[in-house]
Design a protein around this motif. Structure first.
Motif, PDB file in Angstrom:
ATOM      1  N   ASN A   1      40.296  35.571  58.623  1.00 40.63           N
ATOM      2  CA  ASN A   1      41.241  36.224  59.535  1.00 40.63           C
ATOM      3  C   ASN A   1      40.457  37.132  60.472  1.00 40.63           C
ATOM      4  O   ASN A   1      39.764  38.050  60.030  1.00 40.63           O
ATOM      5  CB  ASN A   1      42.272  37.035  58.746  1.00 40.63           C
ATOM      6  CG  ASN A   1      43.421  37.492  59.619  1.00 40.63           C
ATOM      7  OD1 ASN A   1      43.257  38.365  60.463  1.00 40.63           O
ATOM      8  ND2 ASN A   1      44.586  36.885  59.414  1.00 40.63           N
TER       9      ASN A   1
ATOM     10  N   GLN B   1      50.352  34.015  59.256  1.00 42.46           N
ATOM     11  CA  GLN B   1      49.114  33.385  59.706  1.00 42.46           C
ATOM     12  C   GLN B   1      48.535  34.051  60.950  1.00 42.46           C
ATOM     13  O   GLN B   1      47.617  33.517  61.573  1.00 42.46           O
ATOM     14  CB  GLN B   1      49.356  31.901  59.991  1.00 42.46           C
ATOM     15  CG  GLN B   1      49.701  31.080  58.761  1.00 42.46           C
ATOM     16  CD  GLN B   1      48.587  31.111  57.727  1.00 42.46           C
ATOM     17  OE1 GLN B   1      47.429  30.871  58.042  1.00 42.46           O
ATOM     18  NE2 GLN B   1      48.935  31.402  56.475  1.00 42.46           N
TER      19      GLN B   1
ATOM     20  N   SER C   1      44.698  34.289  61.692  1.00 46.02           N
ATOM     21  CA  SER C   1      44.003  33.398  60.761  1.00 46.02           C
ATOM     22  C   SER C   1      43.091  32.431  61.515  1.00 46.02           C
ATOM     23  O   SER C   1      43.460  31.904  62.568  1.00 46.02           O
ATOM     24  CB  SER C   1      45.029  32.611  59.944  1.00 46.02           C
ATOM     25  OG  SER C   1      44.378  31.659  59.117  1.00 46.02           O
TER      26      SER C   1
END
Length: 967
Positions: free
Chosen positions: A792, A926, A929
């Motif tokens: 990330n 997400q 990410s």
């Protein structure tokens, strides 16, 4: 460990300890290679001599003992008598006559007198200065002050505020000093095969066994109202080597603290003992790689720090694995191997990230050109990775053995106190009601979590953190370079006091610790190609300039003119060169042997008992002049044996001057110039002086140097100002040498005295650059590593930002503590990133592996699962560093402060700044990410397209094209 024991038994130098010096040299630097050439001239077996017995017993200074006496006024009858009695006591110790420096004017090698204010009262300078009872102190010192020659000598013994005035009958100084010299070679020493280091060790042993106790007693108890401070190169070396061992014993305190703390945390003597043992064994494993595989032959004072580092880092890894193992007890696992696998994956990954970033930060020092720092960085980097390998191989076995055999075991005498546990079929995870038993875990998942996510408290914490960062950023901008020489000991230490007194306590004098520039001919840069890459004591090979020759007339006259040019410089020309002007004569201080030879030969030619009034023997020499000279001394020169092709006329006159006409009486010029010129026998011209088996003439001048005193003091010059002077000297000498005849075209300038100041300035600059470089490399590599590890970009960026905050805070501590950027500070800064990375990485990894998708859920999991490991690891390292604050060697104490501050602020920024930032803008779902990017790269490399599907039996590819209808 077994292999180490075998190697030690076979005599292998497994740990090549060298605490006597710190090899902070840039081997490619011209200033270093030039001084190396000067200091080791003749080490290749070339016999360098000037005819006299210059290599006699105790002829060279092996060590100088300086003693400083302080009082309201040291020039009183009582105090001078006390000084006299104390010096007599030292001169009377056993075997003093075997180790003292011999008086070159004494035919029986009597000891030379100490350099002392007492010499103005014992008749050394003539009957005018003979007052053994010190009844006329003002008169004797005033007479010395009024003598042009003696006044220069007197200044060496006078404090800055000293007053000598015959009109007011005043003789007052708060400080004076004495210097007692010791010499080598000692009796029986072979100049060709002898080891100078071994000779110096003998002198050191003598001083330690016979003189040191007298000095310590005088330093601690004083002498009849006098405060005594002393210093000596050999005694200082002895102190450093013994003090390193004593300070190293502080590691035992750190070890004990970590052992007890780990025992409390693990609640198992078995786990603690095995864990600590594994940490120590990793040190031995590292040394095998360092010493045998990489073939490093240096283990110095900086390497000692690795013991403290590995204790902290090793304990941190133990806590991470042990706490992760405990956390898996709250999860449902069908089998023990499944639980171990879950723990292993998480813990090994977290430890790998921290170990990798820490290793890279240490290994970045490998690019440093100085052996002391590069070898330390390599050793520490290897140590971190060896400890990691131990943590993921050895420690899991320890945990499993404990779980299977000792987890429910209790010491027999305490079994009656153990609560009985009712039989149950519940799994480990079902035994808990969702709440951790550990108080610290409950604190992190409860009160602390709610505090850092509170809508008001979090912003207050963020503002306070930013305010702290801004303050330390400002402090970091005020940091300045260290101008003084490296300080090994605290200001309260006797040797450090003596150093400060030498630099600051006395009037300027001819014996000041000033930088002296040598302009050298006859040598080229030292050849170190045959030296081992880590042998800091290798002397290399002398490379002679075979073109050097002073026999040509243009060469002599050009060099004379150069000396004259320097002596007659205007203040404007001298501006950047900083040449010192003699306080008595007003002339620039230049020591030119050609000037002295010229004066001597002119005086020789004026001797009408030997020469006609028309004879001129002044430089330049010629065959006619020197034939006349040699013919006037038939007792020395057999002219019938001199070849018609005789060439070495200049050297013939030079040797006659230097050896005081071969009278056997050492002249002042010999003592002053002997070390600046060296000759070697010439194949064709060298002959013995008539009726002598020692003196020769017709030798070849191998090297020569003129020296120039500057106004700059060694040990008090920073590189920012100093390098300007270095470049000014380099340009001046290069320009002047370019004007000289071909036989003098190889001249260069250097500073071999006082630790090679020109080179030290470049070392200072390199240290600052390497510290900045290490920080930049560490942070630059931390970002991609943390981004990839957490998958990330936002998480990796926040973690890297936190590391940057820790780094700038530690940099800001340097000026806040009153320090400047010097050797010790630069080395410490190169380690900051490596030490600062651990805790924020653990927290980032904890946030990443959380099963929640929202930031609050992830934040709570992070604090619950990782908070205790971070706090435990910080406590052990903080506790270990506290013991270093008690070290006498300044670097150890300073490193302890750096380590404490780095770990302390790492903990604060990680648990406050980083945690609050995650609570405000931590990635959810997400967001940020890089998993899609990783997947895309993987697909590109494997040739998979978006239509392919997973497949377990596709010839190892793991994917295949989708099945079409009818196929």
């Amino acid at each position: 460990m077994f292999l180490s024991a075998i190697l030690i038994q076979t005599g292998y130098d497994l740990i090549p300890i060298d605490f006597a010096g710190i090899p902070l040299n840039i081997l490619e630097d011209r200033a270093f290679l030039r001084v190396k050439a000067w200091m080791n001239r003749g080490e290749d077996g070339t016999v360098l001599s000037n005819g006299a017995d210059v290599g006699g017993e105790r002829s060279s200074v092996a060590d100088s003992l300086q003693i400083f006496y302080q009082a309201d006024n040291v020039f009183t009858q009582e105090h001078l008598q006390t000084i006299s009695d104390f010096e007599t006591k030292i001169l009377s110790v056993a075997n003093f006559g075997k180790y003292c420096k011999a008086d070159s004017r004494s035919p029986t090698n009597n000891c030379s007198k100490p350099l002392s204010i007492l010499r103005f009262f014992d008749g050394t300078f003539g009957p005018t200065f003979n007052d053994p009872t010190f009844s006329d102190i003002v008169g004797k010192l005033s007479a010395a002050q009024n003598s042009p020659k003696l006044n220069e000598v007197l200044q060496f013994y006078l404090g800055k505020e000293a007053v000598i005035n015959s009109t007011t009958a005043t003789a007052k100084s708060s400080i004076t000093r004495s210097m007692i010299q010791f010499g080598y070679p000692l009796a029986g020493y072979d100049e060709q095969t002898g080891d100078v280091d071994e000779q110096q060790k003998k002198v050191q042993t003598f001083l330690v066994e016979n003189v040191r106790d007298l000095l310590i007693d005088a330093n601690e108890n004083g002498l009849s109202g006098l405060t005594v401070t002393y210093t000596s190169g050999q005694l200082f070396s002895y102190l450093i080597q013994s003090q390193v061992i004593k300070d190293l014993m502080l590691a035992a305190g750190s070890f004990l603290f970590i052992f007890i703390f780990m025992l409390i945390q693990t609640q198992s003597l078995f786990i603690t003992s095995c864990a600590v043992g594994g940490i120590l064994i990793s040190f031995l494993g590292t040394n095998l790689v360092y010493r045998i595989i990489l073939d490093y032959q240096y283990f110095g004072i900086f390497h000692v720090l690795s013991i403290f580092i590995v204790l902290g880092i090793g304990a941190d890894d133990v806590f991470v694995f042990n706490d992760t193992w405990r956390a898996t007890a709250h999860e449902k696992h069908e089998r023990l191997d499944e639980r171990l696998s879950s723990c292993y994956r998480r813990a090994s990954k977290a430890m790998l990230i921290t170990s990798l970033t820490t290793t890279i930060a240490f290994i970045a020092n490998a690019f440093n050109p100085m052996l002391a720092i590069s070898s330390f960085g390599i050793f520490s980097g290897i140590l971190v990775m060896v400890n990691y390998l131990s943590a993921i191989t050895f420690f899991p076995c320890v945990v499993i053995i404990y779980h299977l055999y000792f987890e429910n075991w209790t010491w027999p005498c305490f079994r009656c106190c153990k609560k009985k546990v009712e039989p149950t079929n519940l799994t480990d995870a079902e035994k808990f009601d969702g709440h951790r038993k550990n108080l610290i875990v409950r604190f992190f998942r409860g009160p602390y979590y709610y505090f850092v996510v509170h809508k008001v408290a979090r912003w207050v914490l963020l503002v306070l953190s930013l305010g702290l960062i801004v303050f330390f950023v400002y402090m970091a901008t005020t940091i300045g370079p260290q101008e003084e020489q490296i300080q090994f000991l605290k200001d309260s230490n006797n040797f450090q006091k003596a150093t400060n007194l030498n630099l600051q306590g006395f009037r300027p004098s001819s014996d000041d610790n000033v930088i002296k520039v040598y302009i050298v001919w006859g040598l080229k840069h030292q050849d170190l190609s045959a030296c081992h890459k880590t042998d800091s004591k290798c002397k290399g090979k002398t490379v002679w300039d075979d073109g050097f020759d002073l026999n040509p007339k243009p060469a002599q006259m050009s060099l004379l003119q150069l000396c004259k040019r320097i002596e007659d410089m205007t203040d404007e020309e001298n501006g950047d060169l900083k040449i010192r002007r003699n306080s008595i004569t007003g002339k620039l201080e230049v020591k030119c042997f050609l000037d002295r030879i010229n004066d001597f030969l002119i005086n020789e030619g004026n001797d009408t008992s030997l020469y006609s009034p028309t004879v001129d023997l002044s430089l330049p020499t010629s065959e006619t002049k020197m034939a006349t000279f040699m013919g006037a001394h038939p007792e020395l020169y057999n002219m019938s044996a001199v070849s018609p092709n005789f060439y070495r006329y200049f050297e013939t006159g030079m040797s006659y001057w230097l050896n005081n006409g071969y009278s056997g009486v050492t002249s002042y010029d010999f003592r002053e110039y002997n070390k600046l010129i060296g000759v070697v026998n010439d194949t064709f011209d060298t002959q013995l002086i008539s009726n002598s088996s020692v003196w020769t003439f017709g030798t070849r001048l191998r090297y020569a140097a003129i020296t120039v005193n500057t106004t700059l003091q060694a040990g008090k010059l920073g590189f920012e100002k100093g390098l300007v002077t270095v470049e000014a000297w380099e340009k001046f000498v290069n320009d002047e040498v370019a004007k000289l005849p071909p036989s003098l075209s190889g001249g260069f300038q250097c500073t071999p005295d006082r630790g090679n100041t020109w080179h030290w300035l470049k070392v200072q600059k390199s240290l600052v650059f390497s510290a900045i470089q290490g920080i930049i490399i560490g942070i630059a590599l931390a970002l991609p590593i943390l981004t990839i590890a957490t998958q990330n970009f936002i998480l990796g960026s926040l973690a890297t930002l936190t590391i940057m905050c820790v780094t700038v805070t530690v940099v800001g501590i340097i000026p806040l503590a009153g320090w400047k950027l010097g050797v010790l500070e630069s080395l410490n800064l190169s380690l900051v990133v490596g030490l600062a990375v651990d805790y924020v990485v653990h927290l980032a990894e904890g946030y990443h592996i959380s099963k929640h998708t929202d930031r609050r859920g992830r934040l709570r999991d992070m604090l619950e699962n990782v908070g205790i490991s971070v706090l435990s690891g910080a406590c052990t390292t903080l506790g270990a560093s506290l013991f270093m604050l008690m070290a006498e060697i300044l670097f150890f104490m300073q490193f302890g402060i750096f380590m404490f501050c780095t770990i302390g602020f790492s903990l604060i920024y990680s648990l406050v700044f980083f945690t609050v930032m995650l609570g405000i803008c931590g990635p959810q779902n997400q967001t940020g990410s890089i998993t899609p990017l990783i997947t895309w790269v993987k697909n590109k490399l494997t040739g998979r397209n978006k239509y392919d599907v997973d497949c377990d039996v596709c010839e190892g590819h793991g994917f295949r094209a989708p099945v079409k209808n009818g196929e």
